[in-house]
Each structure stands twice: as structure tokens, then as C-alpha cells.
Write an enzyme that holds these catalytic residues in place. Structure first.
Site, PDB file in Angstrom:
ATOM      1  N   ASP A 111       0.820  -1.199   0.000  1.00 28.29           N
ATOM      2  CA  ASP A 111       0.000   0.000   0.000  1.00 28.29           C
ATOM      3  C   ASP A 111       0.862   1.260   0.000  1.00 28.29           C
ATOM      4  O   ASP A 111       2.086   1.200   0.167  1.00 28.29           O
ATOM      5  CB  ASP A 111      -1.005  -0.001   1.158  1.00 28.29           C
ATOM      6  CG  ASP A 111      -0.343   0.051   2.530  1.00 28.29           C
ATOM      7  OD1 ASP A 111       0.507   0.926   2.752  1.00 28.29           O
ATOM      8  OD2 ASP A 111      -0.692  -0.780   3.392  1.00 28.29           O
ATOM      9  N   LYS A 112       0.215   2.381  -0.187  1.00 32.44           N
ATOM     10  CA  LYS A 112       0.908   3.653  -0.349  1.00 32.44           C
ATOM     11  C   LYS A 112       1.824   3.981   0.822  1.00 32.44           C
ATOM     12  O   LYS A 112       2.889   4.592   0.656  1.00 32.44           O
ATOM     13  CB  LYS A 112      -0.137   4.770  -0.535  1.00 32.44           C
ATOM     14  CG  LYS A 112       0.403   6.111  -0.980  1.00 32.44           C
ATOM     15  CD  LYS A 112      -0.746   7.058  -1.278  1.00 32.44           C
ATOM     16  CE  LYS A 112      -0.249   8.386  -1.808  1.00 32.44           C
ATOM     17  NZ  LYS A 112      -1.371   9.313  -2.141  1.00 32.44           N
TER      18      LYS A 112
END
Length: 238
Positions: A111-112
Site C-alpha cells: 500500500d501507499k
């Protein structure tokens, strides 16, 4: 046994599949001397060639289909092909690699807000093998927690009974290694959505920072944040 000759394809198809240009541009690139034959043979857009025969600006072509890239993903980048989601991990690669066919995609996602080891490939079979739950490829994450451990987390994670919110099946057994009361490593063999963060949420904690340090036998080595390298076949088969 006879030695098999390298398969040959049309020059414009080869260059298009590697993202160097669209097919209609090949004639112009040939005229301008951008594309040449390693033995200075005459070429046309429809000339059938093998990969190793062609030079682009005097350099060998990028590897053919089947490349695997190991990247040290920085925070803030998205594992998506959708530009609307923000800056993409693919932005770190040469622009033409985004035009390859088959497309380069990430093997699983980070994820980011997660950094670390990320694999990318244009090999669909490999993508499936390394992301399929039945192959149980181990992945190790380093986590910084919001609050001190309670003491029973390692036992809970190893039990194979931990249920995540919204899931019907418990997590497979995972190995928690405690560095100190708020820093740990966690080895999992699944790839559920935000799994590490959700596992700690399920035991009343919150992950403040997350970094993947290994994927199977692969590690980042001396790759700095944002750097990447191509893996060779031997590394992928160990």
C-alpha cells in the site's frame, strides 16, 4: 540434439512489444539510424529478426518478455496502473517499460504507506505462482507499533486462528519476532488486503510504519530507496 534457433518476429512487432515505439514509427527510426542491425544488415519494418540482432541507439534491446524487477519501493507510491491514484511505482521505471506488451505489473501490492521489497514482472504465470495462496511464499515485514505489545501476540499469530474483520477464514500461522516492545518483524505466507495492519488491529494495536524486507529468498541487499534491478533466472529459481 539439434540446437534450436532463436525465434524471429517482425521488427515492428518486436519493438512495439518492448515499448520502444508504435509500429508506424519504425520506418522513421530506421531512416534516422536509431534502429540498426548488429551486423549492419539492411532492415525494414517487416524484416523478421531475433531479439539479439537489433540495436537501439547502439545499445542492445531491453530483455524480452519474462523480466522480473526487484524494487525498493519508497513511501507514497501506489501499486496501480491508474494515474488518478497518485504517483505510481511504474514512474520509477524507464518510460518505455510502461508500454511493454504484455504489461509489467506488480507481484502482489504494497500500500501507499508501506515501503520495501516489491517485485514486478510481465510474466503472467509467475505473477500467478507468487501470489497464489496455495504456494505459501513467505514474506517478512518490519513494523513499528503505536503501543507496546501485550505479550500474547506471537502465540495468537502462530495459532492459525486469528480472524480478521470481515473475513470468513482465519489467517494462516504467522511468525512474530519481537525486537522490542514496539518494533517487530512478522513473517506471513498470505497476501490478504492490508493483512499485517489488520492482524495487529485485531489484537488491539496499530501499525505506525511498515516495511517489507524479504519475499521468499529475495532481499533488498544494497538497493537504496527508489532503486531497482533486474533479477536473473537463477535468483528466481532458488
Amino acid at each position: 540434439m539439434k540446437n534450436s534457433k532463436p525465434s524471429k518476429v517482425r521488427l515492428d512487432k518486436l519493438l512495439g512489444s518492448l515499448g520502444y515505439c508504435v509500429r508506424k514509427e519504425v520506418a522513421v527510426l530506421l531512416r534516422d539510424g536509431v534502429i540498426t542491425h548488429i551486423d549492419n544488415l539492411s532492415l525494414k519494418s517487416d524484416t523478421k529478426v531475433s531479439h539479439e540482432e537489433i540495436l537501439y541507439e547502439g545499445e542492445p534491446l531491453d530483455p524480452p518478455t519474462g523480466i522480473v524487477i526487484l524494487m525498493n519501493k519508497p513511501l507514497g507510491l501506489v501499486c496501480s496502473h491508474d494515474d488518478g491514484e497518485g504517483r505510481l511505482v511504474y514512474d520509477l521505471l524507464p518510460p518505455r517499460w510502461r508500454m511493454r506488451d504484455p504489461k509489467i505489473s506488480t507481484i502482489g501490492r504494497l500500500d501507499k504507506e508501506t515501503s520495501g521489497l516489491l517485485l514486478l514482472s510481465d510474466d503472467g504465470a509467475l505473477l500467478h505462482r507468487l501470489t497464489s495462496p496455495k504456494h505459501k511464499v513467505p514474506k517478512v515485514y518490519e513494523a513499528t507499533l503505536d503501543r507496546p505489545l501485550q505479550g500474547d501476540e506471537a502465540e495468537i499469530f502462530a495459532s492459525g486462528t486469528l480472524m480478521l474483520n470481515g473475513e470468513k477464514n482465519p489467517c494462516l500461522p504467522a511468525k512474530l519476532t519481537i525486537i522490542d516492545e514496539s518494533h517487530v518483524t512478522l513473517e506471513i505466507t498470505e497476501g490478504r488486503y492490508h493483512q499485517v495492519r489488520r492482524m495487529f488491529a485485531a489484537v488491539g494495536n496499530h501499525v505506525m510504519a511498515l516495511h517489507r524486507s524479504s519475499f521468499g529468498d529475495l532481499t533488498l541487499g544494497d538497493l537504496k530507496e527508489g532503486e531497482y534491478r533486474l533479477l536473473d533466472l537463477e535468483e528466481m529459481t532458488n
